[in-house]
Design a protein around this motif. Structure first.
Motif, PDB file in Angstrom:
ATOM      1  N   ILE A 192      20.955  79.524  50.359  1.00  0.00           N
ATOM      2  CA  ILE A 192      20.928  78.157  50.903  1.00  0.00           C
ATOM      3  C   ILE A 192      22.351  77.638  51.086  1.00  0.00           C
ATOM      4  N   GLU A 193      23.201  77.914  50.118  1.00  0.00           N
ATOM      5  CA  GLU A 193      24.599  77.470  50.226  1.00  0.00           C
ATOM      6  C   GLU A 193      25.291  78.144  51.409  1.00  0.00           C
ATOM      7  N   ALA A 194      25.005  79.425  51.631  1.00  0.00           N
ATOM      8  CA  ALA A 194      25.593  80.136  52.768  1.00  0.00           C
ATOM      9  C   ALA A 194      25.127  79.522  54.088  1.00  0.00           C
ATOM     10  N   ALA A 195      23.846  79.197  54.195  1.00  0.00           N
ATOM     11  CA  ALA A 195      23.306  78.593  55.420  1.00  0.00           C
ATOM     12  C   ALA A 195      23.960  77.240  55.693  1.00  0.00           C
ATOM     13  N   ASN A 196      24.066  76.438  54.664  1.00  0.00           N
ATOM     14  CA  ASN A 196      24.661  75.110  54.842  1.00  0.00           C
ATOM     15  C   ASN A 196      26.128  75.215  55.256  1.00  0.00           C
ATOM     16  N   TYR A 197      26.814  76.207  54.720  1.00  0.00           N
ATOM     17  CA  TYR A 197      28.233  76.373  55.061  1.00  0.00           C
ATOM     18  C   TYR A 197      28.408  76.769  56.522  1.00  0.00           C
ATOM     19  N   LEU A 198      27.647  77.743  56.987  1.00  0.00           N
ATOM     20  CA  LEU A 198      27.769  78.179  58.378  1.00  0.00           C
ATOM     21  C   LEU A 198      27.397  77.053  59.338  1.00  0.00           C
ATOM     22  N   GLU A 199      26.349  76.304  58.997  1.00  0.00           N
ATOM     23  CA  GLU A 199      25.954  75.185  59.870  1.00  0.00           C
ATOM     24  C   GLU A 199      27.040  74.118  59.896  1.00  0.00           C
ATOM     25  N   SER A 200      27.683  73.901  58.742  1.00  0.00           N
ATOM     26  CA  SER A 200      28.726  72.867  58.679  1.00  0.00           C
ATOM     27  C   SER A 200      29.935  73.237  59.531  1.00  0.00           C
ATOM     28  N   LEU A 201      30.140  74.548  59.754  1.00  0.00           N
ATOM     29  CA  LEU A 201      31.239  74.990  60.613  1.00  0.00           C
ATOM     30  C   LEU A 201      30.916  74.843  62.095  1.00  0.00           C
ATOM     31  N   GLY A 202      29.646  74.585  62.390  1.00  0.00           N
ATOM     32  CA  GLY A 202      29.239  74.400  63.774  1.00  0.00           C
ATOM     33  C   GLY A 202      28.443  75.555  64.365  1.00  0.00           C
ATOM     34  N   HIS A 203      28.091  76.552  63.561  1.00  0.00           N
ATOM     35  CA  HIS A 203      27.324  77.699  64.071  1.00  0.00           C
ATOM     36  C   HIS A 203      25.859  77.312  64.280  1.00  0.00           C
ATOM     37  N   ARG A 204      25.345  77.696  65.445  1.00  0.00           N
ATOM     38  CA  ARG A 204      23.935  77.444  65.758  1.00  0.00           C
ATOM     39  C   ARG A 204      23.209  78.741  66.101  1.00  0.00           C
ATOM     40  N   ARG A 205      23.939  79.725  66.561  1.00  0.00           N
ATOM     41  CA  ARG A 205      23.355  81.029  66.902  1.00  0.00           C
ATOM     42  C   ARG A 205      23.814  82.024  65.836  1.00  0.00           C
ATOM     43  N   ILE A 206      22.930  82.223  64.884  1.00  0.00           N
ATOM     44  CA  ILE A 206      23.291  82.975  63.673  1.00  0.00           C
ATOM     45  C   ILE A 206      22.362  84.174  63.507  1.00  0.00           C
ATOM     46  N   GLY A 207      22.958  85.317  63.197  1.00  0.00           N
ATOM     47  CA  GLY A 207      22.175  86.522  62.923  1.00  0.00           C
ATOM     48  C   GLY A 207      22.004  86.730  61.424  1.00  0.00           C
ATOM     49  N   LEU A 208      20.915  87.391  61.063  1.00  0.00           N
ATOM     50  CA  LEU A 208      20.613  87.651  59.664  1.00  0.00           C
ATOM     51  C   LEU A 208      20.237  89.127  59.497  1.00  0.00           C
ATOM     52  N   ILE A 209      20.923  89.819  58.583  1.00  0.00           N
ATOM     53  CA  ILE A 209      20.548  91.192  58.231  1.00  0.00           C
ATOM     54  C   ILE A 209      20.014  91.165  56.814  1.00  0.00           C
ATOM     55  N   THR A 210      18.719  91.384  56.670  1.00  0.00           N
ATOM     56  CA  THR A 210      18.073  91.292  55.373  1.00  0.00           C
ATOM     57  C   THR A 210      18.143  92.633  54.641  1.00  0.00           C
ATOM     58  N   GLY A 211      17.700  92.620  53.388  1.00  0.00           N
ATOM     59  CA  GLY A 211      17.451  93.862  52.676  1.00  0.00           C
ATOM     60  C   GLY A 211      16.026  94.309  52.936  1.00  0.00           C
ATOM     61  N   PRO A 212      15.595  95.426  52.356  1.00  0.00           N
ATOM     62  CA  PRO A 212      14.206  95.883  52.517  1.00  0.00           C
ATOM     63  C   PRO A 212      13.238  94.814  52.016  1.00  0.00           C
TER      64      PRO A 212
END
Length: 357
Positions: free
Chosen positions: A190-210
């Motif tokens: 959640i902290e990572a998501a809030n940080y990226l959004e605060s920088l202005g990112h709207r098109r974000i990719g996610l690589i999950t684990g299994p």
């Protein structure tokens, strides 16, 4: 008539000490040098109150002098219990396991207990039988269960059946507090998501684990929910399942960066995969972080070895191993609530506002 100890010539004693030092001292050597029985040496080693103070001090001084190290398996056989703590894991991330072992070993230091490890493949049909054989054969005092095997209720049932204590480490609480270390992975994501959004990112990719890993579901779910709360919906094509390995990070990033509208930021759910994103980005000639921001998870030593250094969610893996081993050494003293593990974001140079030149 009171028995008295026969004094041996000093030269003979000195020679015996030299032989013990050079050849690897045994409990028999200590008993002979101290002029006591093997049972008395065993009692000293195991801190029995049945030994006179002068005898204890003499034996302990000899142990230090010749460098005698008690064999854990021999102690277990003699006292019908083991002085071994097991660590069972199925984790492709070597650094994660090394950090976990480091914490556990620090907790065991000076206790007389040793750590033995058992890697396994939790996808195998007979892996629980393999763990059972390991536990019974080694006559373990206790077992540390590392994600993802810690999430397996059938494995826990087996350990209860054979009567072996355990400490589980998992993304959320799955057991009684005295047996559980919950790492609260969702909070870090959640902290990572809030940080990226605060920088202005709207098109974000996610690589999950299994997705069979609870940690992957908790981290990914927390990240997606936090972005949604801020008005950002991740389209399915921007979510790639990885394997918590460097290679899967490369492959996942290549798919994301090949999209018609490539992401301006990628969150990889561990640092190994984040390093794979670096490689894919460099192959395409992308400048980091000007053209692509990257965030990892775990804050392993790798994070500071990459360039630019990686922004990552710090999970105190070393502390997790430390607490887990401590739970097994003194289960009767374990707290009613497990230790508080609070992941948090460590900001470095791998992120910036999108499109910065």
């Amino acid at each position: 008539m009171t028995a008295r100890r026969i004094e041996r010539p000093a030269a003979d004693i000195a020679q015996d000490k030299a032989n013990a030092k050079s050849g690897g001292a045994t409990i028999n050597d200590i008993a002979r040098l101290a002029g006591v029985s093997k049972k008395t040496v065993s009692r000293v080693i195991n801190r029995s109150p049945l030994v006179q103070v002068q005898t204890r001090e003499r034996v302990e001084a000899l142990i230090r002098e010749v460098g005698y190290v008690p064999d854990p398996m021999a102690r277990g056989l003699a006292f019908r219990k083991s002085f071994l703590i097991g660590m069972v894991y199925d984790n492709p991330n070597a650094q994660y396991i090394v950090n976990m072992q480091g914490g556990a070993l620090e907790s065991l230091r000076g206790s007389g207990f040793e750590l033995v490890v058992h890697p396994c493949d939790s996808k195998s049909d007979d892996y629980i039988a393999g763990v059972r054989h390991f536990v019974v054969q080694q006559r373990l005092h206790g077992v540390i269960l590392v994600p993802r095997v810690s999430e397996d209720s059938a494995l826990v049932d087996m350990l209860n059946e054979v009567g072996v204590r355990y400490a589980r480490i998992a993304a959320v609480s799955l057991d009684q507090p005295r047996r559980m270390i919950a790492t609260n992975d969702r909070l870090g994501a959640i902290e990572a998501a809030n940080y990226l959004e605060s920088l202005g990112h709207r098109r974000i990719g996610l690589i999950t684990g299994p997705q069979r890993y609870l940690s992957a579901r908790e981290r990914g779910g927390g990240f997606i929910a936090a972005l949604a709360k801020r008005g950002i919906e991740l389209a399915p094509e921007y979510v790639i399942e990885g394997g918590y390995t460097f290679e899967s990070g490369v492959a996942g990033a290549e798919r994301l960066l090949a999209l018609p509208e490539r992401p301006t930021a990628i969150f990889a759910l561990n640092d190994e995969m984040a390093a794979g994103v670096y490689k894919a980005a460099h192959r395409l000639g992308l400048s980091l972080p000007e053209q692509l921001s990257i965030v990892g998870f775990d804050d392993s030593p790798l994070a500071t070895r990459l360039w630019p250094s990686l922004t990552s969610v710090r999970l105190p893996i070393w502390d997790m191993g430390l607490h887990a081993a401590a739970m097994l050494l003194s289960p009767e003293e374990s707290p009613r609530e497990g230790p508080l593990i609070a992941p948090h974001l460590v900001v470095r140079e791998s992120c910036s506002s999108p499109g910065r030149v």
